[in-house]
Design a protein around this motif. Structure first.
Motif, short mmCIF file in Angstrom:
data_model
loop_
_atom_site.label_atom_id
_atom_site.label_comp_id
_atom_site.label_asym_id
_atom_site.label_seq_id
_atom_site.Cartn_x
_atom_site.Cartn_y
_atom_site.Cartn_z
N GLU A 87 0.84 -1.19 0.00
CA GLU A 87 0.00 0.00 0.00
C GLU A 87 0.88 1.24 0.00
OE1 GLU A 87 -3.59 2.13 2.60
OE2 GLU A 87 -3.13 0.01 2.88
N GLN A 88 0.54 2.17 -0.87
CA GLN A 88 1.24 3.45 -0.92
C GLN A 88 0.25 4.56 -0.62
OE1 GLN A 88 3.70 4.25 -4.33
NE2 GLN A 88 4.60 2.19 -4.35
N ILE A 89 0.69 5.49 0.21
CA ILE A 89 -0.16 6.62 0.57
C ILE A 89 -0.42 7.48 -0.67
CG2 ILE A 89 -0.31 8.73 1.94
CD1 ILE A 89 1.36 7.31 4.07
N ALA A 90 -1.64 7.90 -0.82
CA ALA A 90 -2.03 8.72 -1.97
C ALA A 90 -1.65 10.18 -1.71
CB ALA A 90 -3.52 8.59 -2.25
N THR A 91 -0.39 10.49 -1.90
CA THR A 91 0.11 11.85 -1.74
C THR A 91 -0.29 12.70 -2.95
OG1 THR A 91 2.19 11.31 -2.81
CG2 THR A 91 2.08 11.01 -0.42
N GLN A 92 0.01 13.98 -2.87
CA GLN A 92 -0.25 14.86 -4.01
C GLN A 92 0.47 14.36 -5.26
OE1 GLN A 92 1.07 18.53 -2.13
NE2 GLN A 92 -1.04 19.25 -1.90
N GLN A 93 1.67 13.82 -5.09
CA GLN A 93 2.43 13.31 -6.23
C GLN A 93 1.74 12.09 -6.85
OE1 GLN A 93 6.53 12.42 -5.39
NE2 GLN A 93 6.90 11.52 -7.40
N VAL A 94 1.20 11.22 -5.99
CA VAL A 94 0.50 10.04 -6.50
C VAL A 94 -0.75 10.47 -7.27
CG1 VAL A 94 -0.88 8.04 -5.78
CG2 VAL A 94 1.39 8.41 -4.81
N TYR A 95 -1.48 11.43 -6.74
CA TYR A 95 -2.65 11.93 -7.48
C TYR A 95 -2.22 12.49 -8.84
CZ TYR A 95 -6.18 11.55 -3.80
OH TYR A 95 -7.09 11.07 -2.88
N ARG A 96 -1.14 13.26 -8.84
CA ARG A 96 -0.70 13.91 -10.08
C ARG A 96 -0.19 12.91 -11.11
NH1 ARG A 96 4.36 16.82 -8.77
NH2 ARG A 96 5.28 14.81 -9.39
N ASP A 97 0.59 11.93 -10.65
CA ASP A 97 1.30 11.07 -11.59
C ASP A 97 0.55 9.78 -11.93
OD1 ASP A 97 3.29 12.95 -11.43
OD2 ASP A 97 4.57 11.77 -10.08
N ILE A 98 -0.35 9.34 -11.05
CA ILE A 98 -0.98 8.03 -11.26
C ILE A 98 -2.50 8.13 -11.35
CG2 ILE A 98 -1.35 5.74 -10.24
CD1 ILE A 98 1.49 6.06 -9.01
N ILE A 99 -3.11 8.76 -10.36
CA ILE A 99 -4.57 8.71 -10.29
C ILE A 99 -5.22 9.59 -11.35
CG2 ILE A 99 -6.57 9.16 -8.83
CD1 ILE A 99 -4.81 8.36 -6.42
N LEU A 100 -4.85 10.85 -11.42
CA LEU A 100 -5.49 11.74 -12.38
C LEU A 100 -5.28 11.31 -13.83
CD1 LEU A 100 -4.88 15.21 -10.70
CD2 LEU A 100 -7.04 13.95 -10.88
N PRO A 101 -4.07 10.90 -14.24
CA PRO A 101 -3.91 10.46 -15.64
C PRO A 101 -4.70 9.21 -15.99
CG PRO A 101 -1.77 10.98 -14.66
CD PRO A 101 -2.76 10.96 -13.55
N ASN A 102 -4.93 8.34 -15.02
CA ASN A 102 -5.58 7.06 -15.30
C ASN A 102 -7.08 7.06 -15.01
OD1 ASN A 102 -3.44 4.85 -16.01
ND2 ASN A 102 -2.50 6.07 -14.37
N VAL A 103 -7.51 7.87 -14.05
CA VAL A 103 -8.91 7.87 -13.65
C VAL A 103 -9.63 9.12 -14.14
CG1 VAL A 103 -10.49 7.79 -11.67
CG2 VAL A 103 -8.39 6.44 -11.63
N GLY A 104 -8.96 10.25 -14.05
CA GLY A 104 -9.55 11.49 -14.55
C GLY A 104 -10.03 12.43 -13.47
N TRP A 105 -10.12 11.96 -12.25
CA TRP A 105 -10.50 12.83 -11.13
C TRP A 105 -9.87 12.28 -9.86
CZ3 TRP A 105 -13.86 9.05 -12.76
CH2 TRP A 105 -14.46 8.26 -11.79
N PRO A 106 -9.75 13.10 -8.81
CA PRO A 106 -9.07 12.64 -7.59
C PRO A 106 -9.94 11.72 -6.76
CG PRO A 106 -9.81 14.90 -7.32
CD PRO A 106 -10.11 14.53 -8.74
#
Length: 363
Positions: free
Chosen positions: A31-50
């Motif tokens: 498990e990795q904490i969803a930091t601002q960097q994770v949102y920017r680099d992984i979640i937003l590009p793949n999902v489209g929203w936080p």
């Protein structure tokens, strides 16, 4: 290198659901904490929203919804026993309780967090987003980020008018669940299943872990607190689900509560969804809400958004009911009649939905 990566947070409702399932399944994950960097680099590009949690699969693909996470890991792992019960009535009830845990226990979970644990939650959100900053700086960031979640209260139906009913209902639910746990260690028997993982979302991340609501749970329902600890830790149990596709009678008060409180809200939402769907086409994005309804809890009534995602969870329940043979459907009908849920047997969605690119669309 672990096969799966779960991006989430301890403070997150649905991360708790995914984490408990992955631990129970024995999946090789980190498990990795969803930091601002994770949102920017992984979640937003793949999902489209936080949004969290999301799961990275062994092939690098990203899965967003917890039901999808469980379904895809189950398919990849090919292990027994299944998270979703194999027998028809237990499968139906597990999906019904997932609908309750995911889409109705949100009301007490969000109420207790933002009414009694607000400052603590801001600190948690800030530490999650910016672990490198000082506590005062984290608090300010957390307050900014947390306003989005606090703002969801009226959307869900949490208002001064409904709060007395929400608290009365939640405390009664704790008593009912405690009585069930006197006879059974998990919701459908001697081991966890999908229903347990759905309940752990609100009951761990908000109602056990948040300080004030955690004290309340441990005082009023220590058996529930013990279940939270065991289920969140991935306890596999010592046996199987109830024999002969049975449903424990001790679950009936909880199912009655669901039919009394959640089913009318689903019906009112479905009526509004029918009006929208009549003008829409296959492939159209389903709006997050289609108007406003009234929710009624323990005699206290107030407005709420007519959210469409509960109908998506309901669609899975109705599909399980529709797939039953004559004998299983008769047993399901008898169960529904005993809990005040006859209307569910004839419930029809005006249009089918599907998930595309992490969003609901008309099928």
């Amino acid at each position: 290198m672990p096969a799966y990566t779960l991006y989430g947070a301890e403070v997150s409702y649905f991360t708790g659901k995914a984490r408990a399932y992955l631990r129970w399944r024995g999946a090789d994950f980190e498990e990795q904490i969803a930091t601002q960097q994770v949102y920017r680099d992984i979640i937003l590009p793949n999902v489209g929203w936080p949004v969290i949690p999301v799961l990275k699969m062994p092939d690098g693909s990203i899965v967003q919804d917890t039901a999808d996470i469980i379904e895809q890991v189950e398919a990849a792992e090919h292990r027994e026993p299944p998270a979703l019960p194999a027998t028809p009535l237990q499968r139906f009830v597990a999906l019904l309780l997932q609908l309750y845990g995911d889409e109705w226990l949100t009301l007490p979970a969000m109420h207790y967090r933002w009414t009694y644990n607000e400052d603590w939650a801001y600190s948690e959100f800030g530490a999650l987003s910016a672990p490198q900053l000082s506590r005062p700086e984290q608090y300010e960031i957390g307050k900014k980020n947390g306003q989005r979640f606090k703002g969801a209260l009226p959307v869900l139906g949490v208002h001064p008018e409904t709060i007395p009913g929400i608290e009365r209902s939640y405390e009664a639910f704790l008593r009912e669940f405690s009585q069930h746990l006197e006879a059974h260690p998990f919701l459908l028997g001697e081991r966890p299943c999908l229903a347990d993982f759905a309940f752990i979302g609100p009951l761990y991340a908000h109602l056990y872990r948040d300080p004030e609501s955690g004290v309340l749970m441990k005082r009023l329902a220590p058996r529930v607190a013990d279940w939270v600890e065991r289920t969140h830790a991935g306890d596999a149990g010592t046996g199987d689900l109830a024999a002969d596709d049975g449903i424990p009678e001790t679950l009936l008060p909880i199912l009655k509560r669901q039919m009394r409180e959640q089913l009318p809200a689903l019906k009112a939402t479905n009526d509004l969804f029918a009006g929208w769907a009549a003008e829409a086409s296959s492939g159209d994005a389903v709006p997050r809400a289609v108007g406003q309804i009234e929710v009624s809890i323990e005699g206290f009534t107030g407005p709420a958004a007519a959210r469409t995602f509960p109908l998506w969870r309901l669609q899975a329940v109705l599909d399980a009911y529709g797939a039953m043979d004559t004998d299983a459907k008769a047993r399901a009908d008898a169960l529904l009649a005993s809990v005040g849920g006859r209307a569910l047997a004839s419930f029809e969605l005006p249009a089918r939905m599907a998930r595309k690119d992490c969003r609901l669309v008309l099928a």
